[in-house]
Design a protein around this motif. Structure first.
Motif, PDB file in Angstrom:
ATOM      1  N   LEU A 199      -7.439   6.071  -3.464  1.00 13.44           N
ATOM      2  CA  LEU A 199      -7.032   5.117  -2.577  1.00 13.44           C
ATOM      3  C   LEU A 199      -7.829   3.743  -2.617  1.00 13.44           C
ATOM      4  N   LEU A 200      -9.294   4.143  -3.091  1.00 13.54           N
ATOM      5  CA  LEU A 200     -10.146   2.659  -3.269  1.00 13.54           C
ATOM      6  C   LEU A 200      -9.353   1.541  -3.936  1.00 13.54           C
ATOM      7  N   PRO A 201      -8.776   1.788  -5.347  1.00 13.58           N
ATOM      8  CA  PRO A 201      -8.091   0.895  -6.060  1.00 13.58           C
ATOM      9  C   PRO A 201      -6.926  -0.010  -5.522  1.00 13.58           C
ATOM     10  N   ILE A 202      -6.234   0.846  -4.643  1.00 15.07           N
ATOM     11  CA  ILE A 202      -5.187   0.466  -3.698  1.00 15.07           C
ATOM     12  C   ILE A 202      -5.505  -0.442  -2.898  1.00 15.07           C
ATOM     13  N   LEU A 203      -6.765  -0.134  -1.941  1.00 16.09           N
ATOM     14  CA  LEU A 203      -7.285  -1.209  -1.096  1.00 16.09           C
ATOM     15  C   LEU A 203      -7.906  -2.150  -1.783  1.00 16.09           C
ATOM     16  N   PHE A 204      -8.467  -2.402  -2.682  1.00 14.45           N
ATOM     17  CA  PHE A 204      -8.702  -3.232  -3.661  1.00 14.45           C
ATOM     18  C   PHE A 204      -7.616  -4.182  -3.965  1.00 14.45           C
TER      19      PHE A 204
ATOM     20  N   MET B 271      -6.533 -14.855   9.485  1.00 10.04           N
ATOM     21  CA  MET B 271      -6.710 -14.109   8.381  1.00 10.04           C
ATOM     22  C   MET B 271      -8.068 -13.047   8.484  1.00 10.04           C
ATOM     23  N   GLY B 272      -8.953 -13.415   9.361  1.00  8.12           N
ATOM     24  CA  GLY B 272      -9.987 -12.659   9.665  1.00  8.12           C
ATOM     25  C   GLY B 272      -9.509 -11.373  10.464  1.00  8.12           C
ATOM     26  N   LEU B 273      -8.773 -11.641  11.672  1.00 11.14           N
ATOM     27  CA  LEU B 273      -8.194 -10.621  12.428  1.00 11.14           C
ATOM     28  C   LEU B 273      -7.314  -9.784  11.597  1.00 11.14           C
ATOM     29  N   ARG B 274      -6.547 -10.282  10.681  1.00  8.25           N
ATOM     30  CA  ARG B 274      -5.599  -9.502   9.724  1.00  8.25           C
ATOM     31  C   ARG B 274      -6.560  -8.637   8.875  1.00  8.25           C
ATOM     32  N   ALA B 275      -7.614  -9.110   8.399  1.00  8.38           N
ATOM     33  CA  ALA B 275      -8.480  -8.267   7.810  1.00  8.38           C
ATOM     34  C   ALA B 275      -8.963  -7.083   8.411  1.00  8.38           C
ATOM     35  N   ILE B 276      -9.562  -7.393   9.617  1.00 14.49           N
ATOM     36  CA  ILE B 276     -10.154  -6.314  10.426  1.00 14.49           C
ATOM     37  C   ILE B 276      -9.014  -5.251  10.611  1.00 14.49           C
ATOM     38  N   SER B 277      -7.750  -5.622  11.119  1.00  3.39           N
ATOM     39  CA  SER B 277      -6.653  -4.748  11.417  1.00  3.39           C
ATOM     40  C   SER B 277      -6.374  -3.962  10.609  1.00  3.39           C
ATOM     41  N   LEU B 278      -6.042  -4.496   8.920  1.00  2.00           N
ATOM     42  CA  LEU B 278      -5.823  -3.689   7.989  1.00  2.00           C
ATOM     43  C   LEU B 278      -6.856  -2.655   7.651  1.00  2.00           C
ATOM     44  N   ALA B 279      -8.143  -3.137   7.464  1.00  2.00           N
ATOM     45  CA  ALA B 279      -9.227  -2.429   7.036  1.00  2.00           C
ATOM     46  C   ALA B 279      -9.666  -1.216   7.955  1.00  2.00           C
ATOM     47  N   SER B 280      -9.446  -1.320   9.469  1.00  2.00           N
ATOM     48  CA  SER B 280      -9.610  -0.332  10.270  1.00  2.00           C
ATOM     49  C   SER B 280      -8.799   0.470  10.210  1.00  2.00           C
ATOM     50  N   VAL B 281      -7.479   0.682   9.885  1.00  2.00           N
ATOM     51  CA  VAL B 281      -6.400   1.421   9.654  1.00  2.00           C
ATOM     52  C   VAL B 281      -6.287   2.107   8.134  1.00  2.00           C
ATOM     53  N   PHE B 282      -6.459   1.051   7.349  1.00  2.00           N
ATOM     54  CA  PHE B 282      -6.323   1.540   5.997  1.00  2.00           C
ATOM     55  C   PHE B 282      -7.491   2.640   5.509  1.00  2.00           C
ATOM     56  N   PHE B 283      -8.661   1.867   5.821  1.00  2.00           N
ATOM     57  CA  PHE B 283      -9.921   2.724   5.434  1.00  2.00           C
ATOM     58  C   PHE B 283     -10.322   3.912   6.166  1.00  2.00           C
TER      59      PHE B 283
ATOM     60  N   ALA C 141       0.832  -1.494  -0.091  1.00  2.00           N
ATOM     61  CA  ALA C 141       0.006   0.103   0.058  1.00  2.00           C
ATOM     62  C   ALA C 141       0.930   1.081   0.014  1.00  2.00           C
ATOM     63  N   ILE C 142       1.830   1.166   0.737  1.00  2.00           N
ATOM     64  CA  ILE C 142       2.718   2.441   0.843  1.00  2.00           C
ATOM     65  C   ILE C 142       3.482   2.683  -0.595  1.00  2.00           C
ATOM     66  N   VAL C 143       4.226   1.588  -1.161  1.00  2.00           N
ATOM     67  CA  VAL C 143       4.631   1.521  -2.301  1.00  2.00           C
ATOM     68  C   VAL C 143       3.838   2.157  -3.393  1.00  2.00           C
ATOM     69  N   LEU C 144       2.508   1.640  -3.493  1.00  2.00           N
ATOM     70  CA  LEU C 144       1.559   2.343  -4.344  1.00  2.00           C
ATOM     71  C   LEU C 144       1.212   3.572  -4.274  1.00  2.00           C
ATOM     72  N   LEU C 145       0.913   4.188  -2.958  1.00  2.00           N
ATOM     73  CA  LEU C 145       0.760   5.562  -2.799  1.00  2.00           C
ATOM     74  C   LEU C 145       1.721   6.370  -3.406  1.00  2.00           C
ATOM     75  N   LEU C 146       2.909   6.089  -2.960  1.00  2.00           N
ATOM     76  CA  LEU C 146       4.327   6.738  -2.951  1.00  2.00           C
ATOM     77  C   LEU C 146       4.428   6.987  -4.449  1.00  2.00           C
ATOM     78  N   ALA C 147       4.254   6.080  -5.284  1.00  2.00           N
ATOM     79  CA  ALA C 147       4.350   5.787  -6.458  1.00  2.00           C
ATOM     80  C   ALA C 147       3.367   6.747  -7.317  1.00  2.00           C
ATOM     81  N   ILE C 148       2.168   6.821  -6.989  1.00  2.00           N
ATOM     82  CA  ILE C 148       1.012   7.600  -7.506  1.00  2.00           C
ATOM     83  C   ILE C 148       1.349   9.218  -7.138  1.00  2.00           C
ATOM     84  N   PHE C 149       1.655   9.453  -5.563  1.00  2.58           N
ATOM     85  CA  PHE C 149       2.045  10.675  -5.471  1.00  2.58           C
ATOM     86  C   PHE C 149       3.150  11.261  -6.258  1.00  2.58           C
ATOM     87  N   CYS C 150       4.185  10.335  -6.701  1.00  7.36           N
ATOM     88  CA  CYS C 150       5.325  10.648  -7.390  1.00  7.36           C
ATOM     89  C   CYS C 150       4.656  11.224  -8.792  1.00  7.36           C
TER      90      CYS C 150
END
Length: 462
Positions: free
Chosen positions: A446-451, A394-406, A199-208
């Motif tokens: 942002l949403l395409p990166i989260l996808f 996998m469920g806890l990972r999904a919750i953790s990432l989504a709560s932060v990223f979204f 996610a960070i690499v994709l965001l930085l690439a688009i920002f660039c």
């Protein structure tokens, strides 16, 4: 359609049977969201003058209904305690970082910005997304003062104020709540590192891409800037205050047994941590170099806005969160619980609700669907470890990432978002409205990166 209507009726029956709030009590929360979204755009004068009254009135209405109609004083007290904990950390980090002056002596090139954003993303895991946001937003604004655009602030919110803090429990409040419930401290780093990196690499690439176009259009303005070094820091004594704040984060009765608590209907509430944080804020402000505060254009207006808006959010979202939890634990809701639905469900509600209680509600629902109890330390540890409960890691990972990223999808998804927006506006940046932010930046960028994150790490998990 008929099964869905029947299920809604079932949830309504469940709500009534367990003294949960009626469905219509979520309306004040929806009204507040709509006011936040439309007020600054369609009636800015009225909104900026009256938003404190609106937020407090809607909050008071919901609390009044809980007290006198639902006969439920526990939920409002819990919400008030969570609000105090939330604001104490926000206040302490905001005031303390205001006494630190960081200057980047370089041309405002895409590379310089990428490095600063990447450092901010890493720092978010050490001092929290709020601390990193407050520490880096001002030097970031100063660095780009001759070429500042809206996208600069939006990507800062995406990267530093949200996505960056997904690697440690210190990084973002949802992850800290998981830690004090029993999720091991290093769990997030082990399980979130690869999605975080992508996610960070994709965001930085688009920002660039954005920033290179901007650089070409204003390069002549930056030709006169001569590098004097790399970075200079003044007010470094406040870094010690930051260390005290981060240390105080762990003074929770679930982590340190000797922390004094107040027992309220089985809920052990302690404000020792909050008292230390507020004391640090007071001491750091009273001893801060006034020249540094002036250079940072430090004032309390961004803090006031967050304080008042989130009074309304914390109070009015109580019924919304309870109804979500009731539905998720119903028969139909349990059938829907998979890592995929946990990712998108947690993500959606983290965008429009505060992401910390959303994390808790979805984790509780996910555990309950498999016969585990979030209130039991051994259950949480077993759920995080995997093996006992299907798809638990996998469920806890999904919750953790989504709560932060979204949390970056809207201004209200995470506390620092509003503060960064307010500071940028005071610096002269015309920030997009609530809706414009979503439709101009969040959805197309942002949403395409989260996808992509979902596609790479969750799509084939269930």
């Amino acid at each position: 359609m008929a099964p869905l209507i029947a299920e809604v009726g079932h949830v309504k029956h469940l709500v009534d049977a367990t003294a949960l709030p009626p469905l219509w009590l979520a309306i004040p929360f929806v009204v507040l969201l709509l006011m936040i979204a439309t007020g600054p755009l369609f009636f800015p004068h009225f909104w900026h003058k009256h938003y404190p009254k609106i937020a407090v009135f809607l909050a008071a209405f919901v609390v009044f209904y809980y007290f006198f109609f639902l006969k439920n004083k526990v939920k409002p007290v819990e919400a008030a305690a969570e609000y105090i904990q939330f604001m104490a950390l926000i206040i302490a980090l905001y005031v303390t970082t205001g006494g630190i002056l960081i200057k980047v002596h370089a041309k405002a090139t895409p590379l310089a910005n990428i490095i600063l954003l990447a450092i901010g993303a890493i720092a978010a895991n050490l001092i929290g997304t709020t601390g990193a946001s407050m520490l880096f937003i001002r030097p970031y604004l100063r660095l780009n003062k001759h070429r500042i655009k809206v996208y600069h602030i939006v990507f800062f919110i995406f990267i530093v104020s949200n996505v960056g803090g997904a690697l440690t429990p210190i990084g973002d409040p949802p992850l800290f709540l998981g830690f004090i419930k029993g999720v091991p401290f290093g769990w997030t780093l082990v399980h979130n590192i690869m999605p975080w990196f992508v996610a960070i690499v994709l965001l930085l690439a688009i920002f660039c891409v954005f920033d290179k176009k901007n650089k070409a259009s204003v390069e002549s303005e930056n030709d006169s800037q001569v590098a004097e070094g790399i970075v200079s820091i003044k007010g470094s004594k406040n870094l010690l205050w930051l260390a005290v704040i981060i240390g105080a984060v762990f003074l929770d009765p679930t982590v340190v047994a000797w922390v004094p608590t107040i027992d309220y209907h089985g809920h052990h509430i302690s404000f020792l941590r909050e008292l230390i944080m507020l004391a640090v804020a007071l001491f750091s402000f009273s001893t801060a170099d006034k020249k540094i505060l002036t250079s940072n254009e430090f004032n309390f207006e961004p803090l006031n806005e967050v304080c008042l808006i989130f009074i309304g959010i914390f109070a009015t979202m109580m019924p919304a969160l309870e109804l979500i939890g009731a539905f998720a634990q119903s028969a139909y809701g349990r059938q829907l619980i998979t890592p995929n639905t946990l990712y998108w469900g947690t993500g959606f509600f983290s965008s429009i609700l505060d992401n910390a209680p959303t994390y808790l509600n979805f984790t509780a629902a996910s555990m309950a669907a498999q016969g585990a109890n979030i209130s039991l330390l051994t259950d949480v540890q077993a759920y995080a470890a995997g093996g006992v409960y299907p798809h638990s890691v996998m469920g806890l990972r999904a919750i953790s990432l989504a709560s932060v990223f979204f949390g970056a999808m809207t201004y209200i998804g995470n506390g620092p978002n509003f503060m960064v927006k307010s500071i940028a506006e005071q610096a002269g940046v015309t920030m997009p409205s609530f809706g414009n932010y979503i439709f101009r930046f969040s959805i197309p960028i942002l949403l395409p990166i989260l996808f992509v994150v979902w596609l790479l790490f969750f799509a084939c998990s269930s």
